[in-house]
Design a protein around this motif. Structure first.
Motif, PDB file in Angstrom:
ATOM      1  N   ALA A  44       1.439  12.747   9.623  1.00  0.00           N
ATOM      2  CA  ALA A  44       0.521  13.786   9.130  1.00  0.00           C
ATOM      3  C   ALA A  44       0.691  13.978   7.629  1.00  0.00           C
ATOM      4  N   LYS A  45       1.935  13.937   7.168  1.00  0.00           N
ATOM      5  CA  LYS A  45       2.185  14.069   5.728  1.00  0.00           C
ATOM      6  C   LYS A  45       1.548  12.918   4.961  1.00  0.00           C
ATOM      7  N   ASP A  46       1.727  11.700   5.471  1.00  0.00           N
ATOM      8  CA  ASP A  46       1.127  10.531   4.820  1.00  0.00           C
ATOM      9  C   ASP A  46      -0.396  10.622   4.822  1.00  0.00           C
ATOM     10  N   PHE A  47      -0.963  11.171   5.909  1.00  0.00           N
ATOM     11  CA  PHE A  47      -2.418  11.265   6.047  1.00  0.00           C
ATOM     12  C   PHE A  47      -2.998  12.318   5.109  1.00  0.00           C
ATOM     13  N   PHE A  48      -2.407  13.503   5.119  1.00  0.00           N
ATOM     14  CA  PHE A  48      -2.957  14.602   4.319  1.00  0.00           C
ATOM     15  C   PHE A  48      -2.551  14.539   2.852  1.00  0.00           C
ATOM     16  N   ARG A  49      -1.495  13.807   2.553  1.00  0.00           N
ATOM     17  CA  ARG A  49      -1.038  13.694   1.170  1.00  0.00           C
ATOM     18  C   ARG A  49      -0.888  12.215   0.797  1.00  0.00           C
ATOM     19  N   PRO A  50      -1.996  11.510   0.626  1.00  0.00           N
ATOM     20  CA  PRO A  50      -1.903  10.089   0.248  1.00  0.00           C
ATOM     21  C   PRO A  50      -1.099   9.921  -1.034  1.00  0.00           C
ATOM     22  N   ASP A  51      -0.290   8.872  -1.082  1.00  0.00           N
ATOM     23  CA  ASP A  51       0.647   8.693  -2.189  1.00  0.00           C
ATOM     24  C   ASP A  51       0.562   7.259  -2.712  1.00  0.00           C
ATOM     25  N   LEU A  52       0.245   7.119  -3.992  1.00  0.00           N
ATOM     26  CA  LEU A  52       0.150   5.788  -4.590  1.00  0.00           C
ATOM     27  C   LEU A  52       1.469   5.031  -4.530  1.00  0.00           C
ATOM     28  N   ASP A  53       2.559   5.764  -4.445  1.00  0.00           N
ATOM     29  CA  ASP A  53       3.870   5.102  -4.330  1.00  0.00           C
ATOM     30  C   ASP A  53       4.051   4.426  -2.972  1.00  0.00           C
ATOM     31  N   LYS A  54       3.154   4.752  -2.030  1.00  0.00           N
ATOM     32  CA  LYS A  54       3.253   4.147  -0.695  1.00  0.00           C
ATOM     33  C   LYS A  54       2.433   2.855  -0.581  1.00  0.00           C
ATOM     34  N   LEU A  55       1.818   2.412  -1.682  1.00  0.00           N
ATOM     35  CA  LEU A  55       1.094   1.140  -1.646  1.00  0.00           C
ATOM     36  C   LEU A  55       2.090   0.002  -1.391  1.00  0.00           C
ATOM     37  N   HIS A  56       1.626  -1.001  -0.645  1.00  0.00           N
ATOM     38  CA  HIS A  56       2.506  -2.125  -0.323  1.00  0.00           C
ATOM     39  C   HIS A  56       2.748  -2.996  -1.553  1.00  0.00           C
ATOM     40  N   ASP A  57       3.910  -3.623  -1.584  1.00  0.00           N
ATOM     41  CA  ASP A  57       4.253  -4.569  -2.642  1.00  0.00           C
ATOM     42  C   ASP A  57       3.289  -5.753  -2.576  1.00  0.00           C
ATOM     43  N   PRO A  58       2.508  -6.013  -3.639  1.00  0.00           N
ATOM     44  CA  PRO A  58       1.537  -7.120  -3.593  1.00  0.00           C
ATOM     45  C   PRO A  58       2.187  -8.482  -3.364  1.00  0.00           C
ATOM     46  N   MET A  59       3.472  -8.597  -3.700  1.00  0.00           N
ATOM     47  CA  MET A  59       4.162  -9.883  -3.536  1.00  0.00           C
ATOM     48  C   MET A  59       4.379 -10.230  -2.068  1.00  0.00           C
ATOM     49  N   LEU A  60       4.120  -9.287  -1.168  1.00  0.00           N
ATOM     50  CA  LEU A  60       4.218  -9.567   0.267  1.00  0.00           C
ATOM     51  C   LEU A  60       3.064 -10.442   0.748  1.00  0.00           C
ATOM     52  N   MET A  61       2.000 -10.548  -0.057  1.00  0.00           N
ATOM     53  CA  MET A  61       0.840 -11.340   0.342  1.00  0.00           C
ATOM     54  C   MET A  61       1.123 -12.829   0.114  1.00  0.00           C
ATOM     55  N   LYS A  62       0.806 -13.627   1.105  1.00  0.00           N
ATOM     56  CA  LYS A  62       0.994 -15.074   1.027  1.00  0.00           C
ATOM     57  C   LYS A  62       0.307 -15.631  -0.213  1.00  0.00           C
ATOM     58  N   ASP A  63       1.008 -16.468  -0.952  1.00  0.00           N
ATOM     59  CA  ASP A  63       0.511 -17.155  -2.160  1.00  0.00           C
ATOM     60  C   ASP A  63       0.408 -16.269  -3.393  1.00  0.00           C
ATOM     61  N   MET A  64       0.851 -15.013  -3.302  1.00  0.00           N
ATOM     62  CA  MET A  64       0.737 -14.151  -4.477  1.00  0.00           C
ATOM     63  C   MET A  64       1.580 -14.681  -5.636  1.00  0.00           C
ATOM     64  N   ASP A  65       2.761 -15.221  -5.327  1.00  0.00           N
ATOM     65  CA  ASP A  65       3.602 -15.775  -6.392  1.00  0.00           C
ATOM     66  C   ASP A  65       2.918 -16.953  -7.075  1.00  0.00           C
ATOM     67  N   LYS A  66       2.219 -17.767  -6.285  1.00  0.00           N
ATOM     68  CA  LYS A  66       1.494 -18.904  -6.857  1.00  0.00           C
ATOM     69  C   LYS A  66       0.326 -18.434  -7.727  1.00  0.00           C
ATOM     70  N   ALA A  67      -0.372 -17.398  -7.237  1.00  0.00           N
ATOM     71  CA  ALA A  67      -1.525 -16.882  -7.980  1.00  0.00           C
ATOM     72  C   ALA A  67      -1.091 -16.307  -9.328  1.00  0.00           C
ATOM     73  N   VAL A  68      -0.037 -15.508  -9.322  1.00  0.00           N
ATOM     74  CA  VAL A  68       0.453 -14.913 -10.561  1.00  0.00           C
ATOM     75  C   VAL A  68       0.952 -16.002 -11.510  1.00  0.00           C
ATOM     76  N   GLY A  69       1.657 -16.985 -10.961  1.00  0.00           N
ATOM     77  CA  GLY A  69       2.166 -18.079 -11.783  1.00  0.00           C
ATOM     78  C   GLY A  69       1.051 -18.875 -12.437  1.00  0.00           C
ATOM     79  N   ARG A  70      -0.013 -19.181 -11.660  1.00  0.00           N
ATOM     80  CA  ARG A  70      -1.125 -19.966 -12.216  1.00  0.00           C
ATOM     81  C   ARG A  70      -1.895 -19.163 -13.252  1.00  0.00           C
ATOM     82  N   LEU A  71      -2.050 -17.863 -13.022  1.00  0.00           N
ATOM     83  CA  LEU A  71      -2.740 -17.023 -13.995  1.00  0.00           C
ATOM     84  C   LEU A  71      -1.928 -16.939 -15.288  1.00  0.00           C
TER      85      LEU A  71
END
Length: 574
Positions: A44-71
């Protein structure tokens, strides 16, 4: 259209009682939250009080390291980068976001949107050749590319690399890109699977900004565009999307970029923006240029840095949107006439219509309009570049993408989601496709799918409707798929002070025996609506006939005075 009401079952009483005490709300509200998966204090706390600090680490996405490296490699070696996106709202907001982010610190970047009529959806050969001939070494595709195997292979042959940012369902074979960011990949362990295309692109700029030690606030400045993509692409407003939408809408209301401010002014919205305003007013305007002309106009509007320039561009987009409405209405009328004129078609469980001169830019809208009259999976096809191309729309809880995939032997290409898809085939194969699609859907669909469902959260009493109750409901926003606006019913009520407004709307007080509260109800477009043959709702209300009411609770402000009103969604008489 007659709706089947489905009142949600009561949640586990012990869980409801526990949550009610923990967060100090009444059992009706606690029951509604538990039914939406919010069954503990922390949730309920997470629902009623959305928190930007609760965003997932983008590096958890497959190939994100490759994408950042190529960019990073492209930037270090001063390569030209092409930001490539689809022509709908998700695609254009994605391009505006990625291009806007990169151009802050890197000059060798441009963007490309395919022409809906000359190139079609997604990555095109023309687009790949444009990149190669103009010296681009890297393409970042957004909201498209996951099935563009041959096009990405062509780019590779021509010395152009791809980073794909997509959210559509991948096929069995993936394109030969340097990096493929798509949470729906089977080998991707990213915790949240329902990002929009713009959302996937946002995770890339989030990861890249962190890697280069940039200012994270500059990334969060793009949440307004991301919120628009979430609303317009009808992805679930749950989990990470809820956080994005919450802060994105907050930014739209408090500090919109010039292009969005101009769209709000053109839309004549004079209140706080909600998801519904994006879906019905802002989104269609952004979409319009890609539907009738070229979506580049929408991107240029969204990346505009000056309000005066943005207002000029918004006026152009608004004019195109007005023309789009005209096409939409005329083709819808023609399509409905085709269905009604053929008994065999009326009796089918699907609608598949083809006419070579229908405007390609509005056939998706027409498919949705047809479902409003004939509630069943619908595909509207037209001719483009000597092919039949179409848009598909589905009904509640039926996977139209899966049904289309079973007809893939007749198709040249297709893609999409559970509720919406696009497809292309040879014109001469349209009759065979119509027959096979009807056969496939008929074997899978159930009668319950063929009647529109109105999901109601709970039955309440009129005296429960007060500001304390409403203020908690208001904190549940933003509303959308996965978190629909709360819908309630009251039973065995009657109407008083019934009036017709502007010849088409109804206004009345609703009365329930034993209850003091008699709120005003507004029933849009119901002044001449019938519920039984030759029985007009207005006259039945005047006779004080008993009925059950399905409604949303809204606040109405007039001359600085605010009150709660019930927005009527449906009426069922005894």
């Amino acid at each position: 259209m007659e709706y089947k009401w489905m009142i949600r079952e009561k949640a586990d009483p012990k869980t409801v009682e526990s949550l009610s005490k923990e967060i100090n709300i009444n059992p009706t509200l606690a029951n509604m939250l538990v039914n939406r998966g919010i069954d503990s204090f922390q949730k309920a706390k997470d629902f009623f009080r959305p928190d930007l600090d609760k965003l997932h680490d983008p590096m958890l996405m497959k190939d994100m390291d490759k994408a950042v490296g190529r960019l990073n490699w492209a930037i270090k070696n001063e390569e030209k980068i092409l930001v490539y996106g689809d022509y709908d709202v998700d695609g254009t907001t994605s391009v505006a976001m990625m291009y806007g982010y990169l151009r802050q610190f890197y000059p060798n970047v441009d963007f490309y949107i395919p022409d809906r009529y000359k190139e079609g959806y997604g990555i095109s050969e023309k687009g790949v050749h444009f990149a190669a001939e103009n010296g681009f070494k890297l393409i970042i595709s957004l909201d498209c590319g996951i099935k563009a195997i041959s096009k990405v292979a062509l780019a590779k042959e021509l010395g152009v690399d791809f980073i794909i940012c997509d959210h559509h369902t991948p096929g069995e074979v993936l394109p030969p890109a340097v990096a493929i960011l798509d949470p729906k990949r089977q080998d991707c362990n990213y915790p949240y699977k329902e990002l929009s295309g713009c959302g996937v692109g946002f995770k890339l700029i989030q990861a890249h900004c962190k890697h280069r030690g940039g200012d994270n606030s500059k990334v969060m400045a793009y949440l307004d565009l991301l919120a628009i993509s979430i609303a317009a692409d009808i992805v679930p407003i749950t989990g990470e999307n809820r956080i994005f939408a919450y802060y994105g809408i907050e930014r739209i209301n408090n500090n919109p970029r010039p292009g969005i401010k101009a769209l709000i002014l053109r839309s004549k919205i004079e209140k706080e923006i909600e998801i519904s305003d994006i879906v019905f007013k802002i989104g269609p305007r952004i979409n319009a240029s890609g539907r009738l002309e070229h979506a580049k106009a929408s991107v240029e509007l969204l990346i505009s840095r000056d309000l005066e320039d943005a207002l000029t561009r918004a006026e152009i987009v608004d004019t195109v949107n007005a023309a789009r409405k005209n096409f939409d209405e005329n083709i819808t009328r023609e399509a409905l006439s085709m269905i009604e004129s053929m008994e065999e078609v009326r009796q089918m469980r699907t609608t598949v219509l083809f006419k070579e001169d229908w405007h390609k830019g509005v056939i998706g809208i027409v498919a949705s309009r047809c479902i409003e009259r004939f509630y069943r999976p619908t595909i509207i096809l037209t001719e483009s570049n000597n092919k039949a191309t179409g848009s598909a729309r589905s009904v509640f809880d039926f996977d139209i993408y899966e049904a289309i995939s079973e007809c893939s032997d007749l198709l040249e290409q297709f893609g999409g989601h559970k509720y919406a898809a696009g497809l292309t085939l040879e014109v001469e194969k349209v009759p065979a496709f119509q027959a096979k699609f009807e056969e496939v859907v008929s074997s899978k669909i159930h009668d319950i799918h063929l009647k529109p469902v109105m999901e109601i959260d709970d039955e309440i009493l009129l005296d429960q409707i007060n500001y304390k109750f409403f203020n908690i409901l208001r904190q549940m926003a933003p509303f959308g798929p996965g978190n629909p606006e709360p819908l309630f019913t009251v039973k065995q009520v009657y109407a008083d002070n019934v009036r017709i407004l502007k010849d088409k709307h109804l206004r009345f007080n609703v009365v329930q025996d034993g209850q003091e509260t008699k709120p005003i109800c507004i029933a849009f477009g119901m002044a001449d609506k019938t519920t039984y043959p030759d029985e007009i709702i207005y006259k039945m209300l005047l006779r004080k006939m008993r009925f059950d009411l399905a409604f949303e609770i809204r606040e109405n402000t007039f001359r600085n005075n605010s009150s709660l009103q019930l927005y009527v969604k449906d009426i069922k008489f005894d």
